[in-house]
Enzyme design. Structure first.
Site, short mmCIF file in Angstrom:
data_model
loop_
_atom_site.label_atom_id
_atom_site.label_comp_id
_atom_site.label_asym_id
_atom_site.label_seq_id
_atom_site.Cartn_x
_atom_site.Cartn_y
_atom_site.Cartn_z
N ASP A 98 45.19 49.77 15.47
CA ASP A 98 46.51 49.16 15.33
C ASP A 98 46.39 47.65 15.45
O ASP A 98 45.75 47.15 16.37
CB ASP A 98 47.45 49.71 16.41
N TYR A 100 48.38 43.61 15.00
CA TYR A 100 49.41 42.86 15.75
C TYR A 100 49.77 41.66 14.89
O TYR A 100 49.70 40.54 15.32
CB TYR A 100 48.74 42.43 17.07
N HIS A 105 56.91 38.90 16.04
CA HIS A 105 56.72 39.86 17.14
C HIS A 105 55.78 39.27 18.20
O HIS A 105 56.10 39.28 19.39
CB HIS A 105 56.14 41.17 16.61
N ARG A 114 54.99 35.51 28.92
CA ARG A 114 54.38 34.27 29.41
C ARG A 114 55.33 33.10 29.11
O ARG A 114 55.02 32.24 28.28
CB ARG A 114 53.03 34.02 28.73
N GLU A 171 57.68 51.05 18.21
CA GLU A 171 57.21 49.91 17.44
C GLU A 171 57.34 50.27 15.97
O GLU A 171 56.73 51.24 15.50
CB GLU A 171 55.77 49.54 17.80
N GLU A 173 56.40 50.04 12.40
CA GLU A 173 55.18 49.56 11.74
C GLU A 173 54.99 50.24 10.38
O GLU A 173 55.60 51.26 10.08
CB GLU A 173 53.94 49.88 12.60
N ASP A 205 54.58 53.37 16.67
CA ASP A 205 53.60 53.26 17.75
C ASP A 205 54.36 53.30 19.08
O ASP A 205 54.62 52.27 19.70
CB ASP A 205 52.82 51.94 17.58
N ARG A 209 55.96 50.57 28.03
CA ARG A 209 55.78 49.14 28.36
C ARG A 209 55.36 48.92 29.80
O ARG A 209 54.61 47.98 30.09
CB ARG A 209 57.08 48.37 28.09
N GLN A 212 51.73 49.93 30.08
CA GLN A 212 50.97 48.92 29.31
C GLN A 212 50.83 47.61 30.09
O GLN A 212 49.75 47.03 30.16
CB GLN A 212 51.70 48.68 27.98
N TYR A 216 46.81 46.63 30.86
CA TYR A 216 46.19 46.06 29.66
C TYR A 216 45.21 44.92 29.91
O TYR A 216 44.40 44.60 29.03
CB TYR A 216 47.26 45.63 28.65
N LYS A 225 49.79 53.59 25.12
CA LYS A 225 49.96 53.83 23.69
C LYS A 225 49.42 55.19 23.26
O LYS A 225 49.85 55.73 22.24
CB LYS A 225 49.18 52.77 22.89
N THR A 229 51.56 58.76 18.55
CA THR A 229 51.89 57.84 17.45
C THR A 229 52.40 58.72 16.32
O THR A 229 51.73 59.70 15.96
CB THR A 229 50.63 57.08 16.97
N THR A 316 53.77 45.84 15.19
CA THR A 316 55.24 45.82 15.15
C THR A 316 55.72 44.77 14.17
O THR A 316 55.27 43.63 14.19
CB THR A 316 55.79 45.47 16.55
N GLU A 330 61.77 43.64 22.43
CA GLU A 330 62.34 42.40 21.91
C GLU A 330 63.86 42.46 21.79
O GLU A 330 64.55 41.49 22.08
CB GLU A 330 61.74 42.10 20.53
MN MN Z 1 51.63 48.73 17.69
#
Ligand code: MN
Length: 384
Positions: A98, A100, A105, A114, A171, A173, A205, A209, A212, A216, A225, A229, A316, A330
């Site tokens: 997958d 990004y 996104h 951040r 997500e 996609e 996907d 969260r 994750q 991660y 994840k 899927t 995404t 988001e």
């Molecule tokens: Mn994804």
């Protein structure tokens, strides 16, 4: 001519069964399915996945598409009504990766997680960032999704705890399916994309969260994840997508030569995210920063092998506008801005019983509206 997005310009492949027909390859046309095993008798149509057909390569794909088009337009063959068929996972998935590749996104996620730093990390404009996912938990649209459990730790918590995910997300996609593989040690350039990639599906996907966020660092997504899927059952051939090709977005940094080919495979696809039947977002695919051809070139540039049945997701898809965001992370801005739905209820992330559906359309040959169909899934409570 069917007006529902499944006319002659589209002709997606899938694997279907009925009480009388074992799983086999069919083509969607209007409100019916053409049984290709019955119509033509080729062995690669009389099997329960598209892999054999996909392994034949571009010449056979083009020849069969022409043959199916002729049959449907000249002889009006009998079709299996769509309400009578059960759709199956269309491919035996080999490897799953997958990416990004949506700038909006990645920027939104950067701002949410951040807030005091540059939204995009230094590598982002130079390569399509990705991770290897779990191919054995890829399921076909309509499969219920059991809320995952796992280890989480909030910023205020002293220690991690184990329990059901509290921030379950989608997500939106697009998935690319590899037909023709390549040996280990070789490379597949972006210019060879159409010789290797058979077609595209919609992909959700599903993402936990909270799991994750804690797991991660520093190696990327894992159990947040790998629980599920979902993909749509109809694989839209690359040939049908030709008229949807468009120019890539403007770039602020030059790409390395191996990523300079395949920019001409940006696609204009209109995507839609529905929660319990209500549209909550319309992500435009033509805003993606890298194309499927560039993702394929990157995937193999180190000499990694490519296999029939490999699946890779775009990442995404989010556009620049708030109502074009392809995840609840988001849409609710990290859970701080709940969405109000038509029934007055509010959502940050998915609740048990919620159904999330992704749809997709594009303009095909002759200006014909073409549909990907949908990928949908309902959330069941966590296992006890
Ligand atoms: Mn994804």
């Amino acid at each position: 001519m069917p007006q529902n997005g499944f006319g002659l310009a589209n002709l997606p492949y899938g694997v279907f069964s009925t009480p009388d027909r074992s799983p086999r390859v069919g083509v969607r046309y209007g409100d019916g399915v053409l049984d290709l095993a019955e119509a033509f008798g080729e062995t690669y149509f009389a099997t329960a996945t598209l892999n054999e057909l996909m392994a034949q390569g571009r010449q056979v794909w083009d020849r069969e598409r022409a043959r199916i088009t002729r049959l449907l337009s000249e002889r009006a063959p009998s079709l299996v009504p769509i309400e009578d068929v059960t759709m199956h996972l269309p491919i035996k998935v080999a490897d799953y990766v997958d990416f990004y590749a949506s700038e909006h996104h990645a920027s939104n996620v950067g701002r949410i997680f951040r807030p005091d730093a540059e939204p995009l990390l230094p590598n982002w404009r130079h390569l399509p960032v990705g991770y290897h996912g779990r191919s054995s938990t890829i399921v076909v649209s309509g499969t219920d999704i059991v809320r995952p459990s796992g280890q989480t730790k909030g910023p205020q918590d002293d220690a991690p705890t184990y329990g059901p995910c509290r921030r379950l997300d989608v997500e939106v996609e697009v998935g690319y399916i590899v037909g023709v593989g390549a040996p280990m040690g070789g490379r597949v350039s972006g210019a060879e994309f159409a010789d290797h990639v058979f077609g595209c599906v919609l992909l959700n996907d599903w993402s936990a969260r909270d799991i994750q966020a804690w797991e991660y660092v520093p190696l990327g997504p894992h159990l947040g994840k790998s629980f599920a899927t979902s993909i749509s059952p109809w694989v839209v051939p690359l040939a049908a997508l030709e008229p949807a090709r468009t120019g890539p977005p403007a770039r602020t940094v030059p790409l390395l030569p191996y990523l300079q080919e395949g920019e001409d495979w940006a696609l204009r696809l209109e995507l839609e995210l529905e929660l319990n039947g209500e549209t909550v977002s319309r992500p435009p695919y033509d805003t993606m920063y890298f194309t499927g051809a560039q993702m394929l070139a990157h995937l193999t540039v180190n000499g990694a092998a490519l296999s029939t049945g490999d699946l890779y997701g775009s990442g995404t898809v989010s556009g620049p506008e708030p109502d074009q965001r392809g995840s609840f992370l988001e849409l609710s801005w990290g859970g701080t801005e709940p969405l109000t739905l038509a029934d007055g209820s509010q959502r940050t992330f998915l609740q048990d019983g919620d159904t999330a559906t992704i749809r997709g359309t594009f303009t095909g040959a002759g200006g014909e509206l073409c549909s990907f169909g949908e990928v949908t899934g309902r959330i069941l409570p966590a296992a006890g």
